[in-house]
Each structure stands twice: as structure tokens, then as C-alpha cells.
Design a protein around this motif. Structure first.
Motif, mmCIF file in Angstrom:
data_model
loop_
_atom_site.group_PDB
_atom_site.id
_atom_site.type_symbol
_atom_site.label_atom_id
_atom_site.label_comp_id
_atom_site.label_asym_id
_atom_site.label_seq_id
_atom_site.Cartn_x
_atom_site.Cartn_y
_atom_site.Cartn_z
ATOM 1 N N SER A 131 0.838 -1.214 0.000
ATOM 2 C CA SER A 131 0.000 0.000 0.000
ATOM 3 C C SER A 131 0.868 1.257 0.000
ATOM 4 O O SER A 131 0.622 2.203 -0.751
ATOM 5 N N SER A 132 1.906 1.249 0.840
ATOM 6 C CA SER A 132 2.785 2.413 0.955
ATOM 7 C C SER A 132 3.571 2.652 -0.337
ATOM 8 O O SER A 132 3.695 3.789 -0.802
ATOM 9 N N HIS A 133 4.086 1.583 -0.929
ATOM 10 C CA HIS A 133 4.856 1.731 -2.171
ATOM 11 C C HIS A 133 3.955 2.173 -3.325
ATOM 12 O O HIS A 133 4.390 2.921 -4.198
ATOM 13 N N LEU A 134 2.701 1.697 -3.317
ATOM 14 C CA LEU A 134 1.776 2.141 -4.364
ATOM 15 C C LEU A 134 1.497 3.636 -4.235
ATOM 16 O O LEU A 134 1.415 4.359 -5.226
ATOM 17 N N LYS A 135 1.382 4.084 -2.993
ATOM 18 C CA LYS A 135 1.165 5.521 -2.770
ATOM 19 C C LYS A 135 2.396 6.317 -3.227
ATOM 20 O O LYS A 135 2.270 7.376 -3.844
ATOM 21 N N PHE A 136 3.560 5.769 -2.928
ATOM 22 C CA PHE A 136 4.805 6.412 -3.370
ATOM 23 C C PHE A 136 4.821 6.552 -4.893
ATOM 24 O O PHE A 136 5.133 7.616 -5.432
ATOM 25 N N LEU A 137 4.460 5.462 -5.581
ATOM 26 C CA LEU A 137 4.474 5.489 -7.051
ATOM 27 C C LEU A 137 3.447 6.488 -7.593
ATOM 28 O O LEU A 137 3.708 7.185 -8.577
ATOM 29 N N THR A 196 12.607 6.742 13.896
ATOM 30 C CA THR A 196 11.906 6.464 12.637
ATOM 31 C C THR A 196 12.866 6.564 11.445
ATOM 32 O O THR A 196 13.871 7.258 11.522
ATOM 33 N N PRO A 197 12.549 5.888 10.353
ATOM 34 C CA PRO A 197 13.467 5.887 9.196
ATOM 35 C C PRO A 197 13.606 7.240 8.498
ATOM 36 O O PRO A 197 14.599 7.473 7.812
ATOM 37 N N SER A 198 12.614 8.107 8.649
ATOM 38 C CA SER A 198 12.694 9.408 7.956
ATOM 39 C C SER A 198 13.620 10.386 8.669
ATOM 40 O O SER A 198 14.079 11.354 8.060
ATOM 41 N N LEU A 257 12.824 19.679 -7.575
ATOM 42 C CA LEU A 257 12.564 19.557 -6.135
ATOM 43 C C LEU A 257 11.420 18.583 -5.798
ATOM 44 O O LEU A 257 11.586 17.729 -4.920
ATOM 45 N N PRO A 258 10.247 18.653 -6.474
ATOM 46 C CA PRO A 258 9.187 17.690 -6.141
ATOM 47 C C PRO A 258 9.624 16.245 -6.331
ATOM 48 O O PRO A 258 9.316 15.389 -5.507
ATOM 49 N N LEU A 259 10.359 15.985 -7.415
ATOM 50 C CA LEU A 259 10.800 14.605 -7.676
ATOM 51 C C LEU A 259 11.874 14.173 -6.686
ATOM 52 O O LEU A 259 11.890 13.029 -6.243
ATOM 53 N N LEU A 260 12.747 15.125 -6.339
ATOM 54 C CA LEU A 260 13.812 14.794 -5.383
ATOM 55 C C LEU A 260 13.229 14.403 -4.035
ATOM 56 O O LEU A 260 13.629 13.413 -3.422
ATOM 57 N N LEU A 261 12.269 15.196 -3.582
ATOM 58 C CA LEU A 261 11.671 14.912 -2.267
ATOM 59 C C LEU A 261 10.821 13.659 -2.304
ATOM 60 O O LEU A 261 10.898 12.822 -1.404
ATOM 61 N N SER A 262 10.008 13.518 -3.340
ATOM 62 C CA SER A 262 9.105 12.362 -3.367
ATOM 63 C C SER A 262 9.868 11.056 -3.575
ATOM 64 O O SER A 262 9.405 10.005 -3.134
ATOM 65 N N SER A 263 11.035 11.100 -4.221
ATOM 66 C CA SER A 263 11.777 9.855 -4.457
ATOM 67 C C SER A 263 12.350 9.266 -3.161
ATOM 68 O O SER A 263 12.756 8.114 -3.142
ATOM 69 N N LEU A 264 12.394 10.076 -2.089
ATOM 70 C CA LEU A 264 12.895 9.571 -0.805
ATOM 71 C C LEU A 264 11.805 8.915 0.037
ATOM 72 O O LEU A 264 12.086 8.288 1.044
ATOM 73 N N ASP A 265 10.542 9.112 -0.354
ATOM 74 C CA ASP A 265 9.395 8.574 0.381
ATOM 75 C C ASP A 265 9.458 8.987 1.860
ATOM 76 O O ASP A 265 9.477 8.143 2.766
ATOM 77 N N LEU A 266 9.467 10.295 2.074
ATOM 78 C CA LEU A 266 9.564 10.803 3.447
ATOM 79 C C LEU A 266 8.195 10.883 4.103
ATOM 80 O O LEU A 266 7.178 10.972 3.420
ATOM 81 N N SER A 267 8.206 10.876 5.421
ATOM 82 C CA SER A 267 6.960 11.086 6.152
ATOM 83 C C SER A 267 7.235 12.080 7.278
ATOM 84 O O SER A 267 8.025 11.794 8.184
ATOM 85 N N ILE A 268 6.596 13.228 7.206
ATOM 86 C CA ILE A 268 6.808 14.241 8.245
ATOM 87 C C ILE A 268 6.087 13.830 9.532
ATOM 88 O O ILE A 268 6.476 14.188 10.634
ATOM 89 N N ASN A 269 5.040 13.020 9.367
ATOM 90 C CA ASN A 269 4.339 12.477 10.542
ATOM 91 C C ASN A 269 5.302 11.729 11.447
ATOM 92 O O ASN A 269 5.246 11.828 12.663
ATOM 93 N N GLU A 270 6.154 10.944 10.826
ATOM 94 C CA GLU A 270 7.137 10.150 11.567
ATOM 95 C C GLU A 270 8.186 11.032 12.234
ATOM 96 O O GLU A 270 8.612 10.764 13.352
ATOM 97 N N VAL A 271 8.613 12.061 11.497
ATOM 98 C CA VAL A 271 9.702 12.899 11.997
ATOM 99 C C VAL A 271 9.226 13.758 13.163
ATOM 100 O O VAL A 271 9.869 13.795 14.216
#
Lengths: 365, 314
Positions: A104-110, A328-330, A349-363
Motif C-alpha cells: 500500500s505504501s509503495h503504491l502511494k509512493f508510485l 523512525t526511518p525518515s 525539487l518535487p521529484l527529489l523529495l518524493s523519491s525519498l518517500d519521506l513522512s513528516i508524521n514520523e519525523v
């Protein structure tokens, strides 16, 4: 020509509420500074204030998208101190949910990365399959996010009737769509052109900053906590960690590619885990009404879809935990972000950030 | 008939032809896009969502406008007027350079809208826009030179009349280079006007949603109208020049021949529009610098090859 540029705290390109201040030289990012704390929840302290049996709903808010992992992590820590016996049935259902959450998470990332690359259509395809994953979570736990299903000692309820059949049906659906995902996105020449050569993370940098998960494995670092606590179960299912070995480090395309491969792997793993579920208790009888946990200390690491998620739990024998500390991993990626963004184009910038699959919730926990 | 009454007749005919075609194409585009993307699409308004565009237009114009202090209203009014000025151009009683000049003005006003925003980011992107437009214009002019050499004229009306509806009556049969020239002309025009899929600045999904994301209400609707209307106009223009609009005249619109003319040009335009729409929806977007590089490395050399080929085949 150099100028100052700021993004955030609320912007569609960011993974959550955060602020990035950048000095640009023309199109290129010269330096970057990351400000966090806009979503601080005080989750660890809140978990320390509550009674043992009421902590799980709080812990599942660590990252609502991936609450299976946080619930599992906390439950494992409590089980280690209290010495609860978790049945095989509960263990394998937990592992099924972990892998389901990974898909589910990887699909959201994609979906996000295809959206930011300008390909709106494929993002709808990924979200369509992800909906089915969320339906399965709703079927088993009654909620699409923040499940509150994995509890110390096992599971809150037994598996819903018909869940395993629907699960197989859903996995078959995802498995048949995987070649389509490759064709529509990863084999697309424009997508390759946009993501290749941007956001490179070298193996040395990944090790130095403590980056884990797919971001590290794409750079050639062997780090996978599925070989940790649940090593036997994963090896029984024929698990082999996917690590890309690229001499120049991984770019955004490599990380995307590896995540798609992990979806494929998770489908196979779940199919194996389903065979091992069997019959048995779904929860240890001792754990149904936890009031006091014996004094003790535990430290557990598991592999969430973003990387290594670890928890240090201390109990002094009271009704509440003495200390809950979650890593957390982020978090490590956030420290690396200023170096990562440097010398990349601001348009990326959008692609750079999204390619890391970050979560600010976790951080900002 | 006096020239003024002739002009009024032409204007009315253009509006009667262009506006319904534009609305039909927008509606079909939204339905086909939804089908491609595995979603429902417009279905709330009557006739399977046929009136959705009207509803959207009313809704956008009722919305509160943000960033009012930074908006130069005159530029938007000029933009709005220029969008409507392309409507009479579909009758093709002009020199071929005249529509190109109007489109150049629209492009220039778009650049000024970006430049007028007090924002370093938008200044940078406005400059990128200007660069892309300037580079995109070069292959257009070179291919137009090839067309002039083949047809011996720059009057659109006469170029249209020199070729029939079917492909064996097109220019490319007599001169194969001109067919590729048409493709180069079409793609370069999309680059020049920042139309999808080469819309770096004006794309919704781009970094901070581009320029469109900056405006709300009717300012947004003008920018959206610009993209949609110019896309259709450019397709009609390219069909007329290269892919056989029919050797009829627009002023025969009320006759049976005129109806055939409308059908020919509409069917071909809609077909190309959907191919373009499919390409736009299914592929990611290139950056401004990548688009410029594509023009310089591929389209510009090919346009020179077209010119040389056309000259040799004369």
C-alpha cells in the motif's frame, strides 16, 4: 545570478508541513536548510502518560499511513518485557499485514512520484490498486488508517471471515498489474529522463547518515530488518532482500525501480505467509487485560516500508511506561536533506523529495 | 456585398463554427481522459455531464480572488481579447504570418504575466518561458518557408485550396519532406505556445502548480481558456496547412460544400486532438530546459532538412 527561495511550511510538493530555505544560483540549489516541527505531536510523552492498554491507539498515530508497523513495534517491546506468548496464527497475520502495508505504501509512493513527474494517468492506476489494499485493512480491522489492530499479546480480534480469500484475490489483481506499471511508468523514456541522474545517494553517504530501507538498499547498502526479529519466518517464506549494486550510487529512478520490485516481492511473501497461518489463538490469554507490566527494558527493530523503525521501551513495573523512545526511518534522511538537495535543479525539487518517500508524521512525532 | 458586411458574416460564421467545436471537444476530452484514468469523470450536470464546463466557468467566476494586489488586470484583459481574436482566423483569409503574429503576442503576454508577479521563482520561470517560445519559433519559420516554396504563396486560403481532403491530394505526395515538415511545425507550435504536453510553466502538476496555480477565479479561467482554445486552434491551423482541410472556401459555409468543409476539418481536428490528449495524459512532462534541448537537437535540424529537401524536390 543567485537568490533566496523558500518553500513551505504548507506546499503541495512537500511530504508534509516543513520549510525548506534555499539559496539558488540560477536554477541550481547552492545550499538548503530544513526547518521541522510544524506537526509535533508529543507522541512519545503521550504514550508515557497513558496506561499500557490504551497506548496502542496513540502509537498507531505515529504515521497513520503505516500504523501496522508502529503498533507491531510497540507490541513486540511490551511482549518482550511481559513475556507474552504470541501464537503462530497471530504472528503470520501480523506479517501479512506488514507486507500488505508495504504494498500500500509503495503504491502511494508510485502515485505521488508519477504525479510529480507530470504523468497523472498512472497515478490513478496506482491509487486504484491501493484502494483495494485499504479495503482489506477495513475488512480486518474496521479502519482504513490507524488500525489499532495489533496489540501486545497478539491481535485485537481474530481474522475476519473471508479475509484470506479476498486477500488472495487482491494480490492476484496486483500481480497481474505489475507489468502494466512497468510499461506505463518505469519503461517510459521521458520518466527515465526525468529521474535518472538526479538525487544521487552514494553508498558512503547512506552509511554515514544512517539511511535505511529502500533508499539505502538502492545505493548498495545491505540493511534489512526483516532479517532481524522475524528472520525465521521470512526465511521460511523464501525471502531474499533486494539490494541494487550501483557503483555511482542510486538516483531517483533506481529507488523507484526498487520499490516496484519490492511490491512484487511482498506479493510472493504474503502468498507464502497465508499458507502458514493455520489455526490457533489470536491473542495470549494473559494479555487481555494488562494492568501492570513487570520492570524491564526492551529494544526492538523492525523493517517498515520506509526503513528501520526501532523502539526503546522501559518499564519500572507501574501502570504506565517509564520511557518510550522511537527512532523512525525518515529522521536520518532529514539530516541528509541539505546535502542531498545541493547541486540539483530547483525544478526537480518535487521529484527529489518524493523519491525519498519521506513522512513528516514520523519525523515530528 | 460591402467589405464590412462581408467581415461581419465571416465573424459570425467563425463563431458558429469554432465555439460549438471547442465546447464539444472540451466535453469529449474530459470524458475520454476520465476513461483513460479509470475514473468516472463529469456526471453531475445534465446529459452525462455535458454542461460541466459551463458550471465550472460560473463557479470559477464566483470564487474569491487571491493575490489581487499583484495581478495586472490589463494584461489579463489583453490576453482575453487575444484569445477571442483567434476565432476569426479560422476562415483563413489571411497571410500565414498573421496567425503566427497573434500567437506570438499571446505568448508574449503570457510571459509578461509571469514577469509581473513579484516573485523570484516566477521571474525565473517567465524567462524560461520566453526562452522556450523563442526556440520553438525557429522551426516554425523555417517550415513556413518550405510551405511558401511549395505553394508559391503565403495566403492560408490559397494553401488550403491547393490540396484536397484525402491524403493523395496532400502536399506530401508531391513532396514527402513537407509531410514531416508538418509534424515539425505542429510540435514546434506546441512548444512555442506552451501547450500540453510541452507546458512547463502552465502545467497544473508542475512545481508549485506553475502559473495557473498562482491565480484563482476568472484569472484562472482565462489561463485555462487560453490553453484549451489555442490547442484546438493550432490543430485546425496545422490541418489546413498540411493535412488537407479541403479545397473549399469558408464563405461557402451555408452551402452543402461548406458543410463538407466543416465536417472534414472537424473530424480531422478532433482525431488529432485526441491523439495529442492521449499523449499528454499517458506521458510524464519534460522540463523547460529539456524541451528547449529537444527543439535544438531534433526539431531544428529536421526543419532544415525539410527546407533543403523541399528545395531539391522543386
Amino acid at each position: 545570478m543567485s537568490h533566496f527561495f523558500e518553500v513551505g511550511p504548507f506546499d503541495p510538493v512537500l511530504p508534509g508541513p516543513m520549510k525548506i530555505r534555499m539559496n539558488l544560483k540560477g536554477d541550481v540549489i547552492d545550499s538548503a536548510e530544513v526547518n521541522l516541527g510544524f506537526l509535533f505531536k508529543g507522541l512519545e510523552k503521550e504514550a508515557e502518560k497513558r496506561k499500557w492498554k490504551t497506548v496502542t491507539p496513540i502509537i498507531s498515530r505515529l504515521d497513520p499511513e503505516e500504523s501496522v508497523y508502529s503498533e507491531l513495534l510497540f507490541s513486540l517491546c511490551v511482549e518482550q518485557i511481559a513475556e507474552f506468548n504470541v501464537s503462530d496464527r497471530a504472528t503470520y497475520v501480523r506479517l501479512i499485514l506488514c507486507e500488505l502495508n508495504r504494498i500500500s505504501s509503495h503504491l502511494k509512493f508510485l502515485a505521488i512520484i508519477s504525479r510529480f513527474s507530470g504523468c497523472a494517468t498512472s497515478s490513478y492506476y496506482f491509487l486504484r490498486e491501493r484502494e483495494f489494499m485499504l479495503d482489506l485493512f477495513e475488512l480486518i480491522s474496521g479502519a482504513r488508517f490507524c488500525y489499532n489492530y495489533i496489540v501486545p499479546g497478539g491481535l485485537r480480534y481474530d481474522v475476519t471471515e473471508g479475509f484470506l480469500e479476498r486477500l488472495s484475490e487482491g494480490l492476484e489483481k496486483v500481480a497481474t498489474k505489475l507489468p502494466e506499471y512497468h510499461n506505463v511508468l518505469l519503461n517510459n523514456i521521458i520518466f527515465k529522463k526525468r529521474l535518472s541522474q538526479i538525487g544521487r545517494i552514494s553508498k558512503e553517504q547512506a552509511i554515514y547518515f544512517g539511511i535505511s530501507g529502500v533508499n539505502a538498499r538502492a545505493s548498495g547498502v545491505f540493511t534489512d530488518e526483516r532479517y532481524g526479529f522475524y528472520k525465521n519466518e521470512y526465511e521460511k517464506a523464501g525471502f531474499e532482500s533486494l539490494v541494487r549494486n550501483e557503483s555511482e550510487g542510486a538516483d531517483a529512478y533506481s529507488r523507484t525501480y526498487l520499490r516496484l520490485k519490492e511490491i512484487e516481492q511482498s506479493v510472493k511473501l504474503i502468498n507464502q505467509f497465508v499458507k502458514f497461518v493455520g489455526q490457533g489463538d489470536f491473542r495470549d490469554a494473559k494479555s487481555t487485560n494488562i494492568e501492570i507490566i513487570p520492570a524491564g527494558e526492551s529494544f526492538i527493530k523492525i523493517e517498515s516500508s520506509r526503513g528501520t523503525l526501532s523502539c526503546h521501551l522501559v518499564s519500572n513495573g507501574n501502570k504506565k511506561a517509564q520511557r518510550v523512545k522511537i527512532q523512525t526511518p525518515s529522521n536520518p534522511v532529514m539530516n541528509y536533506l541539505p546535502i542531498y538537495l545541493k547541486e540539483n535543479e530547483v525544478e526537480d525539487l518535487p521529484l527529489l523529495l518524493s523519491s525519498l518517500d519521506l513522512s513528516i508524521n514520523e519525523v515530528d512525532k | 456585398m460591402s467589405p464590412s458586411s462581408q467581415f461581419v458574416k465571416m465573424l459570425i460564421l467563425s463563431i458558429v463554427f469554432f465555439v460549438p467545436l471547442f465546447y464539444l471537444v472540451s466535453f469529449l476530452k474530459s470524458k475520454v481522459s476520465a476513461d483513460l484514468q479509470a475514473r468516472v469523470g463529469p456526471n453531475r450536470t445534465r446529459l452525462a455531464g455535458f454542461f460541466q464546463s459551463i458550471y465550472d466557468f460560473i463557479k470559477l467566476n464566483e470564487k474569491e480572488i487571491s493575490l489581487v494586489s499583484k495581478i495586472n488586470q490589463i494584461l489579463f484583459l489583453v490576453m482575453f481579447a487575444l484569445i477571442f481574436s483567434v476565432i476569426p482566423l479560422v476562415q483563413f483569409k489571411f497571410n500565414v504570418l498573421f496567425p503566427v503574429l497573434i500567437l506570438f503576442l499571446i505568448s508574449f503576454v503570457s510571459f509578461l504575466i509571469g514577469l509581473k508577479q513579484k516573485d523570484a521563482y516566477l521571474h525565473q520561470f517567465a524567462l524560461g518561458y520566453a526562452l522556450q517560445s523563442a526556440i520553438g519559433l525557429l522551426p516554425i519559420l523555417i517550415v513556413l518557408l518550405s510551405v511558401m516554396l511549395t505553394s508559391g504563396t503565403l495566403s492560408v486560403d490559397e494553401i488550403v485550396k491547393t490540396q484536397g481532403i484525402f491524403f493523395w491530394d496532400w502536399h506530401f505526395l508531391s513532396n514527402v519532406f513537407l509531410f514531416f515538415g508538418g509534424v515539425i511545425f505542429f510540435v514546434s507550435g506546441l512548444v512555442f505556445l506552451h501547450l500540453p504536453p510541452f507546458n512547463g510553466l502552465f502545467s497544473y502538476d508542475y512545481f508549485r502548480q506553475g502559473l495557473e496555480g498562482r491565480f484563482s477565479g476568472y484569472y484562472y479561467s482565462i489561463l485555462k481558456l487560453r490553453t484549451e482554445a489555442l490547442q484546438l486552434f493550432w490543430i485546425i491551423f496545422c490541418v489546413s496547412l498540411f493535412w488537407g482541410a479541403g479545397n473549399y472556401s469558408f464563405d461557402q459555409a451555408t452551402t452543402q460544400i461548406g458543410v463538407l468543409y466543416f465536417l472534414t476539418i472537424s473530424i480531422k481536428s478532433i482525431l488529432i486532438f485526441f491523439i495529442l490528449n492521449w499523449f499528454e495524459k499517458m506521458t510524464p512532462k519534460l522540463k523547460t530546459i529539456q524541451i528547449s534541448s529537444f527543439v535544438l537537437k531534433v526539431l531544428l535540424p529536421m526543419s532544415f532538412v525539410t527546407l533543403i529537401g523541399v528545395t531539391l524536390c522543386l
